[in-house]
Each structure stands twice: as structure tokens, then as C-alpha cells.
Design an enzyme around this catalytic site. Structure first.
Site, PDB file in Angstrom:
ATOM      1  N   ASP A   1     -18.382  51.937   6.821  1.00  0.00           N
ATOM      2  CA  ASP A   1     -19.094  52.302   5.595  1.00  0.00           C
ATOM      3  C   ASP A   1     -20.180  53.346   5.825  1.00  0.00           C
ATOM      4  OD1 ASP A   1     -17.517  50.344   4.329  1.00  0.00           O
ATOM      5  OD2 ASP A   1     -18.927  48.797   4.939  1.00  0.00           O
TER       6      ASP A   1
ATOM      7  N   LYS B   1     -17.408  57.904   5.559  1.00  0.00           N
ATOM      8  CA  LYS B   1     -16.269  58.683   6.077  1.00  0.00           C
ATOM      9  C   LYS B   1     -15.472  59.301   4.930  1.00  0.00           C
ATOM     10  CE  LYS B   1     -14.782  54.944   8.140  1.00  0.00           C
ATOM     11  NZ  LYS B   1     -15.934  54.030   7.978  1.00  0.00           N
ATOM     12  N   GLY B   2     -15.332  58.533   3.838  1.00  0.00           N
ATOM     13  CA  GLY B   2     -14.545  59.014   2.701  1.00  0.00           C
ATOM     14  C   GLY B   2     -15.133  60.285   2.122  1.00  0.00           C
TER      15      GLY B   2
ATOM     16  N   ASN C   1      -8.105  46.926   4.419  1.00  0.00           N
ATOM     17  CA  ASN C   1      -9.438  46.379   4.726  1.00  0.00           C
ATOM     18  C   ASN C   1     -10.502  47.455   4.536  1.00  0.00           C
ATOM     19  OD1 ASN C   1      -8.273  47.739   6.908  1.00  0.00           O
ATOM     20  ND2 ASN C   1      -9.210  46.472   8.477  1.00  0.00           N
TER      21      ASN C   1
ATOM     22  N   GLY D   1     -12.576  50.560   2.738  1.00  0.00           N
ATOM     23  CA  GLY D   1     -13.006  50.885   1.382  1.00  0.00           C
ATOM     24  C   GLY D   1     -13.811  52.161   1.427  1.00  0.00           C
ATOM     25  N   HIS D   2     -13.262  53.225   0.840  1.00  0.00           N
ATOM     26  CA  HIS D   2     -13.965  54.506   0.845  1.00  0.00           C
ATOM     27  C   HIS D   2     -14.302  54.885  -0.593  1.00  0.00           C
ATOM     28  CE1 HIS D   2     -12.560  54.718   4.915  1.00  0.00           C
ATOM     29  NE2 HIS D   2     -11.305  54.824   4.547  1.00  0.00           N
TER      30      HIS D   2
ATOM     31  N   GLN E   1     -12.581  51.828   9.329  1.00  0.00           N
ATOM     32  CA  GLN E   1     -13.508  51.046  10.165  1.00  0.00           C
ATOM     33  C   GLN E   1     -14.336  51.979  11.072  1.00  0.00           C
ATOM     34  OE1 GLN E   1      -9.921  49.851  10.063  1.00  0.00           O
ATOM     35  NE2 GLN E   1     -10.769  49.163   8.157  1.00  0.00           N
TER      36      GLN E   1
ATOM     37  N   THR F   1     -14.644  46.885  -0.634  1.00  0.00           N
ATOM     38  CA  THR F   1     -13.411  46.101  -0.642  1.00  0.00           C
ATOM     39  C   THR F   1     -13.636  44.671  -1.121  1.00  0.00           C
ATOM     40  OG1 THR F   1     -12.506  47.449   1.132  1.00  0.00           O
ATOM     41  CG2 THR F   1     -11.491  45.298   0.823  1.00  0.00           C
TER      42      THR F   1
ATOM     43  N   ARG G   1     -23.898  44.020   2.138  1.00  0.00           N
ATOM     44  CA  ARG G   1     -23.869  44.436   3.542  1.00  0.00           C
ATOM     45  C   ARG G   1     -25.182  44.083   4.212  1.00  0.00           C
ATOM     46  NH1 ARG G   1     -21.602  50.335   1.741  1.00  0.00           N
ATOM     47  NH2 ARG G   1     -19.420  49.756   1.473  1.00  0.00           N
TER      48      ARG G   1
ATOM     49  N   LYS H   1     -26.709  59.524   4.146  1.00  0.00           N
ATOM     50  CA  LYS H   1     -27.638  58.663   3.400  1.00  0.00           C
ATOM     51  C   LYS H   1     -29.093  58.813   3.835  1.00  0.00           C
ATOM     52  CE  LYS H   1     -25.443  55.115   1.295  1.00  0.00           C
ATOM     53  NZ  LYS H   1     -24.689  53.881   1.018  1.00  0.00           N
TER      54      LYS H   1
ATOM     55  N   ASP I   1     -31.245  60.303   2.231  1.00  0.00           N
ATOM     56  CA  ASP I   1     -32.023  60.118   0.994  1.00  0.00           C
ATOM     57  C   ASP I   1     -32.492  58.677   0.810  1.00  0.00           C
ATOM     58  OD1 ASP I   1     -29.039  60.075   0.693  1.00  0.00           O
ATOM     59  OD2 ASP I   1     -29.535  59.181  -1.243  1.00  0.00           O
TER      60      ASP I   1
ATOM     61  N   GLY J   1     -26.137  64.036   4.818  1.00  0.00           N
ATOM     62  CA  GLY J   1     -25.908  63.589   3.443  1.00  0.00           C
ATOM     63  C   GLY J   1     -27.233  63.279   2.767  1.00  0.00           C
ATOM     64  N   VAL J   2     -27.421  63.858   1.568  1.00  0.00           N
ATOM     65  CA  VAL J   2     -28.657  63.615   0.825  1.00  0.00           C
ATOM     66  C   VAL J   2     -28.377  62.996  -0.545  1.00  0.00           C
ATOM     67  CG1 VAL J   2     -30.039  65.350   2.051  1.00  0.00           C
ATOM     68  CG2 VAL J   2     -28.673  66.057   0.074  1.00  0.00           C
TER      69      VAL J   2
HETATM   70  P1  GDP Z   1     -16.654  54.712   4.309  1.00  0.00           P
HETATM   71  O1  GDP Z   1     -15.999  53.391   4.376  1.00  0.00           O
HETATM   72  O2  GDP Z   1     -17.178  55.180   5.632  1.00  0.00           O
HETATM   73  O3  GDP Z   1     -15.805  55.772   3.639  1.00  0.00           O
HETATM   74  O4  GDP Z   1     -17.952  54.533   3.403  1.00  0.00           O
HETATM   75  P2  GDP Z   1     -18.061  53.718   1.999  1.00  0.00           P
HETATM   76  O5  GDP Z   1     -17.470  54.578   0.935  1.00  0.00           O
HETATM   77  O6  GDP Z   1     -17.580  52.326   2.151  1.00  0.00           O
HETATM   78  O7  GDP Z   1     -19.639  53.611   1.865  1.00  0.00           O
HETATM   79  C1  GDP Z   1     -20.456  54.737   1.795  1.00  0.00           C
HETATM   80  C2  GDP Z   1     -21.177  54.759   0.433  1.00  0.00           C
HETATM   81  O8  GDP Z   1     -22.251  55.665   0.507  1.00  0.00           O
HETATM   82  C3  GDP Z   1     -20.316  55.239  -0.728  1.00  0.00           C
HETATM   83  O9  GDP Z   1     -20.696  54.518  -1.871  1.00  0.00           O
HETATM   84  C4  GDP Z   1     -20.681  56.717  -0.863  1.00  0.00           C
HETATM   85  O10 GDP Z   1     -20.539  57.196  -2.205  1.00  0.00           O
HETATM   86  C5  GDP Z   1     -22.123  56.691  -0.469  1.00  0.00           C
HETATM   87  N1  GDP Z   1     -22.614  57.907   0.210  1.00  0.00           N
HETATM   88  C6  GDP Z   1     -21.982  58.688   1.121  1.00  0.00           C
HETATM   89  N2  GDP Z   1     -22.821  59.634   1.597  1.00  0.00           N
HETATM   90  C7  GDP Z   1     -24.019  59.434   0.978  1.00  0.00           C
HETATM   91  C8  GDP Z   1     -25.309  60.053   1.059  1.00  0.00           C
HETATM   92  O11 GDP Z   1     -25.535  60.987   1.835  1.00  0.00           O
HETATM   93  N3  GDP Z   1     -26.301  59.533   0.271  1.00  0.00           N
HETATM   94  C9  GDP Z   1     -26.104  58.482  -0.570  1.00  0.00           C
HETATM   95  N4  GDP Z   1     -27.129  58.032  -1.305  1.00  0.00           N
HETATM   96  N5  GDP Z   1     -24.904  57.877  -0.671  1.00  0.00           N
HETATM   97  C10 GDP Z   1     -23.889  58.334   0.088  1.00  0.00           C
HETATM   98  P1  IMO Z   2     -14.366  51.074   6.230  1.00  0.00           P
HETATM   99  O1  IMO Z   2     -13.144  51.900   6.560  1.00  0.00           O
HETATM  100  C1  IMO Z   2     -16.856  47.596   7.115  1.00  0.00           C
HETATM  101  C2  IMO Z   2     -14.878  44.176   9.021  1.00  0.00           C
HETATM  102  C3  IMO Z   2     -14.776  42.899   8.234  1.00  0.00           C
HETATM  103  C4  IMO Z   2     -14.845  41.873   9.376  1.00  0.00           C
HETATM  104  C5  IMO Z   2     -14.058  42.560  10.489  1.00  0.00           C
HETATM  105  C6  IMO Z   2     -12.606  42.107  10.612  1.00  0.00           C
HETATM  106  O2  IMO Z   2     -14.651  50.982   4.777  1.00  0.00           O
HETATM  107  O3  IMO Z   2     -15.534  51.481   7.050  1.00  0.00           O
HETATM  108  P2  IMO Z   2     -10.450  42.579   9.119  1.00  0.00           P
HETATM  109  O4  IMO Z   2     -10.144  42.220   7.692  1.00  0.00           O
HETATM  110  O5  IMO Z   2     -10.377  44.038   9.415  1.00  0.00           O
HETATM  111  O6  IMO Z   2      -9.662  41.752  10.114  1.00  0.00           O
HETATM  112  O7  IMO Z   2     -11.983  42.109   9.346  1.00  0.00           O
HETATM  113  O8  IMO Z   2     -14.110  43.955  10.198  1.00  0.00           O
HETATM  114  N1  IMO Z   2     -14.328  45.368   8.359  1.00  0.00           N
HETATM  115  C7  IMO Z   2     -15.084  46.339   7.819  1.00  0.00           C
HETATM  116  N2  IMO Z   2     -16.417  46.457   7.667  1.00  0.00           N
HETATM  117  N3  IMO Z   2     -16.064  48.610   6.706  1.00  0.00           N
HETATM  118  C8  IMO Z   2     -14.719  48.534   6.871  1.00  0.00           C
HETATM  119  O9  IMO Z   2     -13.890  49.566   6.620  1.00  0.00           O
HETATM  120  C9  IMO Z   2     -14.165  47.346   7.407  1.00  0.00           C
HETATM  121  N4  IMO Z   2     -12.911  46.921   7.682  1.00  0.00           N
HETATM  122  C10 IMO Z   2     -13.025  45.729   8.284  1.00  0.00           C
HETATM  123  O10 IMO Z   2     -15.846  42.754   7.329  1.00  0.00           O
HETATM  124  O11 IMO Z   2     -16.175  41.728   9.806  1.00  0.00           O
HETATM  125 MG    MG Z   3     -16.096  51.492   3.499  1.00  0.00          MG
END
Ligand code: GDP
Ligand code: IMO
Ligand code: MG
Length: 427
Positions: free
Chosen positions: A13, A16-17, A38, A40-41, A223, A299, A304, A330, A332, A412-413
Site C-alpha cells: 500500500d 504502487k498503483g 489480495n 488493492g491499488h 504486495q 481490499t 492499517r 504521501k 503531504d 507524491g504530494v
Molecule cells: P498500492 O497497493 O501500493 O497500489 O497502494 P494503495 O492504492 O493500496 O494505497 C495507496 C493509497 O494512497 C491510495 O489510496 C492512493 O490513492 C493514495 N496515494 C498514493 N500516492 C499518494 C500521495 O502522494 N499522497 C496522498 N495523499 N495519497 C496518495
Molecule cells: P498491495 O498490493 C498490504 C497482507 C495481508 C496479510 C499477509 C498475507 O495492495 O500492496 P495473503 O492474503 O496475501 O495470504 O495475506 O499479507 N497483504 C497485504 N497487505 N497490501 C497488500 O497488497 C497485501 N496483500 C497481502 O494483510 O497480512
Molecule cells: Mg494496496
């Protein structure tokens, strides 16, 4: 023309997305090489917000070919749900290619993931319950079902029967659950075959040919480094290779063709699920990071766990992945703090560790050693170059860069596509 890898530096999280989407318009192929739904982007484009789980973020960019590599585990119901949802919002998803060697998440593996976690009680991993672990276990045990098996009914039935022989014993005798029938599983899997057929390809061949033609391939990890099955905080990890090495095994692109490894690192740290987390905060500062950063799982919706930036982890990620560039996201969210602590090393039972301890117990006992940096109050969401950042935010970036073992090429801001400070070109 390069092959570029994007990996998470922490526990997922990191954003990356958004980073993949940012580069999307300049790449020809975006490949998901590990994990499954698993992940979530969240990607924000103008007033539209997209939450992707199984599909590579490149699916949002017109002209880019999204690829699900052999290292991914595919839940077919989720695949078609996501494709239908994007189609309903006007996106063209017809370019998607899926590896014939990717494994399929069968119904019994979703069931086993959930019952195993319940059975473990206080020793649970806190998985997403999507069947990820049991499906990778089947792959390693050589009893997995692959995408290509869906096109040979006889073989499919044989394989499902073989897998269920042991699993039904476990389900009924250990977990006291109903047995799964071969017919039900086979019928469900076969129901997707016709729709799936035109997407299935030898994606390793396709991607290497694209590189031969001088096209750009972006390999996007699900992940992150500390959730990697080899390099993460085992056993509190996911079951796939989420580091840059996994980009090769999970796609069929060899290490000699990878030019750049970009690691996404949050300006603070978060984690979902169980397991050690040295800089975790259990106070108002942690609550503030969760609230301002909107740190709730994409997801599972779980809150968190939040903590300060940990440069031991960043240095470890730089080493394990061979990071050429960091994207610091992030920043900001840290606006408005008087002091911003950064973890520079750990104290483990009186001994200083500048590197990640190799022993699991030591990681559990690690107490962060902090350096405090001066904070800033100005709104930074409009910054587009380093000079636009207030002096203390610039100092924070410089300090983190110095501590983390690779240059910071973007910051990222804000969540929007353009809310990014570019320091060095990423492509
Ligand atoms: P990923 O799993 O690595 O793709 O990340 P997630 O999408 O699960 O979580 C990142 C969250 O941070 C998302 O809600 C994005 O929209 C948000 N985000 C990404 N970059 C920035 C940033 O620079 N600033 C802020 N405030 N939010 C961001
Ligand atoms: P992104 O791609 C954060 C965590 C789960 C659990 C462990 C094992 O959005 O960064 P699993 O279901 O994969 O066997 O669970 O890994 N986990 C994540 N935590 N971001 C993810 O993906 C995750 N994918 C799995 O919460 O602790
Ligand atoms: Mg994610």
C-alpha cells in the site's frame, strides 16, 4: 528500450498503483507478476477513482497492453467482475493477456484459507482470505490447476480430483467442514473457459518479443518487500515473490533484460494483518496518520497499522531489490507536525542494528532509534518541483534519501495522477 520493475519497499500500500498509472502512458506493456486479488491499488484520475485487485494498473491506460504473468494466481470470478466493472465505466479492456501457466484459485483454496486462519486463532497471519496461500502451496506441491488446464476437461477433472483427495480429508476430518465435490469445482472452472480463451497467451514469449522490438515493459509487483515469502517478515508474509527477483520468475523476462528497479516507499509506514512492525504507533500520532492518510485497506477495509518512516527497512529494500530509484509517496500526509521522527537504526536488547536483523525474534524485539527532523505547515499538494517544497520538507526528503540507499526520483504530494514532484525522469 527498457524493462522496468516497480516494487513496494515496506508492507504494501505504498502507492504502487498510482506510480504505475503515472508511467502508463509511456509504456507499451504493464505486467502483474505475483500475487492475486489480495492486492488493492487505488488510482485516482480526475474525478474518477478506480480500485483494482487482480488487474494490472496499466489496464487504465489506452494503448497499453496489460498482462497477467505466470507468477500470478487468478480468481476467475474476480477477473470477470473487474473486467465487467471497467467496461461498464467505458474502458476498453480487450487488450488483456493472461499467461497459460498462471495458476487458478479454486473454491477449495478460498475455503481452506479462511478455515486455516480461524483454526490458528492467536497465531493467525491475518490473510486477506482470498485463497492466496493455499493456491501457491498447491503450485509448489505440484497439485495446482493452471489456466491452460481449463481447455482440457479430462485433464482438469483428473487434477481437481487429485487435489481434492487430500483436501477433503483435511476439510472434513480436521476442520469439520463439508467436502467439496470434483463436479462442482470443475463445472465452475469450465464455465469461464470460453470467455477466457482469447486472452490466454504465451506471455513470456510475447514480452520478450516486445523487448526485441524496442518496446517498454513495466513489471508491477503486488504486495511488497517485507511481505515477500523469502525476504519478508516470515511467517507474517504473503506466499509469493514480491521483490524484483519475482519480476523475472513471474513473467519469463530474464534478469539480464531488467534495466531499472523503482521502489515505492511511503513517507511513513503502514501494515495490514499480523506480524512485527518496529515503528508502529499506538498513540494519537498513529491515529493522525491513519486519518489524514486514509489508511484503510483497499481490499478488506481493515484499518492499517501506522508508524514513522523506517530507514532500516528502506535500506533493506534497496539491497534486496537492487533499487535504482525510490518514489517517496504521501509526503503531504506529514504536513502539520512540529517534529517528524525517522527511524535510523534498531536497538535489539542493547545492541544497535543498522541493518535488518536476520533473526525473527530480534525483529520482534527491535526498538527504533529515532532522529527528529523539523516539520512544516505549508500545503504542499501544489508542489511540482523540489524548490516548490518548504525548506523543512526538502530537508526531510534529503535526510530520507541519505539514509535509504538510493536516490529519490519522485515525490507524491497528493493522490491525483499529477500531484507528483518529479526530481529525475523515471523512464
Ligand atoms: P498500492 O497497493 O501500493 O497500489 O497502494 P494503495 O492504492 O493500496 O494505497 C495507496 C493509497 O494512497 C491510495 O489510496 C492512493 O490513492 C493514495 N496515494 C498514493 N500516492 C499518494 C500521495 O502522494 N499522497 C496522498 N495523499 N495519497 C496518495
Ligand atoms: P498491495 O498490493 C498490504 C497482507 C495481508 C496479510 C499477509 C498475507 O495492495 O500492496 P495473503 O492474503 O496475501 O495470504 O495475506 O499479507 N497483504 C497485504 N497487505 N497490501 C497488500 O497488497 C497485501 N496483500 C497481502 O494483510 O497480512
Ligand atoms: Mg494496496
Amino acid at each position: 528500450m527498457p524493462a522496468v520493475v516497480i516494487v513496494g519497499a515496506q508492507w504494501g500500500d505504498e502507492g504502487k498503483g498510482k506510480a504505475t498509472d503515472l508511467l502508463g502512458s509511456r509504456v507499451d506493456h504493464v505486467v502483474k507478476f505475483n500475487g492475486g486479488n489480495n492486492a488493492g491499488h487505488t488510482v485516482v484520475i480526475g474525478d474518477q477513482k478506480y480500485a483494482l485487485h487482480l488487474l494490472p494498473s496499466g489496464i487504465l491506460t489506452p494503448g497499453c497492453t496489460p498482462v497477467i504473468g505466470n507468477g500470478v494466481v487468478v480468481d476467475l470470478a474476480v477477473l470477470f467482475e473487474e473486467l465487467d466493472a471497467l467496461t461498464a465505466r467505458g474502458l476498453d479492456v480487450s487488450a488483456l493477456k493472461i499467461s497459460a501457466n498462471a495458476h487458478v484459485i479454486a473454491d477449495y483454496n478460498r475455503i481452506l484459507d479462511k478455515v486455516t486462519e480461524r483454526f490458528l486463532g492467536s497465531r493467525r497471519i491475518g490473510t486477506t482470505g482470498r485463497g492466496i496461500g493455499p493456491t501457491y502451496a498447491d503450485k509448489m506441491n505440484r497439485v495446482g490447476i493452471r489456466i491452460q488446464d481449463l481447455f482440457d476437461e479430462k485433464i482438469l477433472a483428473q487434477k481437481v480430483e487429485g487435489a481434492l483427495e487430500l483436501k477433503n480429508q483435511i476439510l472434513t476430518k480436521i476442520y469439520n467442514r463439508r467436502a467439496v465435490t470434483v463436479e462442482a469445482t470443475v463445472e465452475e472452472l469450465l464455465s469461464y473457459a470460453d470467455r477466457l480463451a482469447p486472452m490466454v497467451a504465451d506471455t513470456g514469449l510475447l514480452l520478450n518479443q516486445a523487448l526485441d522490438r524496442g518496446e517498454t515493459v513495466l513489471l508491477e509487483a503486488g504486495q511488497a518487500t517485507l511481505l515477500d515469502v523469502d525476504h519478508g517478515t516470515y511467517p507474517f508474509v504473503t506466499s509469493s515473490s514480491a521483490t524484483s527477483g519475482g519480476a523475472c520468475t513471474g513473467s519469463g523476462i530474464p534478469p539480464t533484460r531488467i534495466d531499472r528497479v523503482i521502489s515505492i516507499v511511503k513517507a511513513y509506514t503502514t501494515r495490514v494483518g499480523e506480524g512485527p512492525f518496529p515503528t508502529e504507533l499506538h498513540d494519537d500520532f498513529g491515529e493522525n496518520l491513519r486519518k489524514v492518510g486514509m489508511e484503510y485497506g483497499t481490499t478488506t477495509g481493515r484499518p492499517r497499522r501506522c508508524g514513522w518512516y523506517d530507514s532500516v527497512i528502506a535500506r533493506y529494500a534497496a539491497r534486496v531489490n537492487g533499487v535504482t530509484d525510490f518514489v517517496l509517496t504521501k509526503l503531504d500526509v506529514l504536513t502539520g507536525l512540529e517534529k517528524v521522527p525517522v527511524c535510523v537504526a534498531y536497538d535489539v536488547d542493547g545492541v544497535r542494528h543498522d541493518e535488518m536483523p536476520v533473526n525473527q525474534t530480534d525483529i520482534h524485539h527491535a526498538v527504533p532509534i529515532y532522529e527528529e527532523l523539523p516539520g512544516w505547515w505549508e500545503d504542499i499538494s501544489g508542489a511540482r518541483s523540489l524548490d516548490d517544497l518548504p525548506p523543512n520538507a526538502q530537508k526531510y526528503v534529503a535526510a530520507v534519501e541519505e539514509l535509504s540507499g538510493a536516490r529519490i526520483s519522485a515525490i507524491g504530494v497528493g493522490p491525483e495522477r499529477d500531484e507528483t514532484v518529479v526530481v529525475h525522469d523515471l523512464l
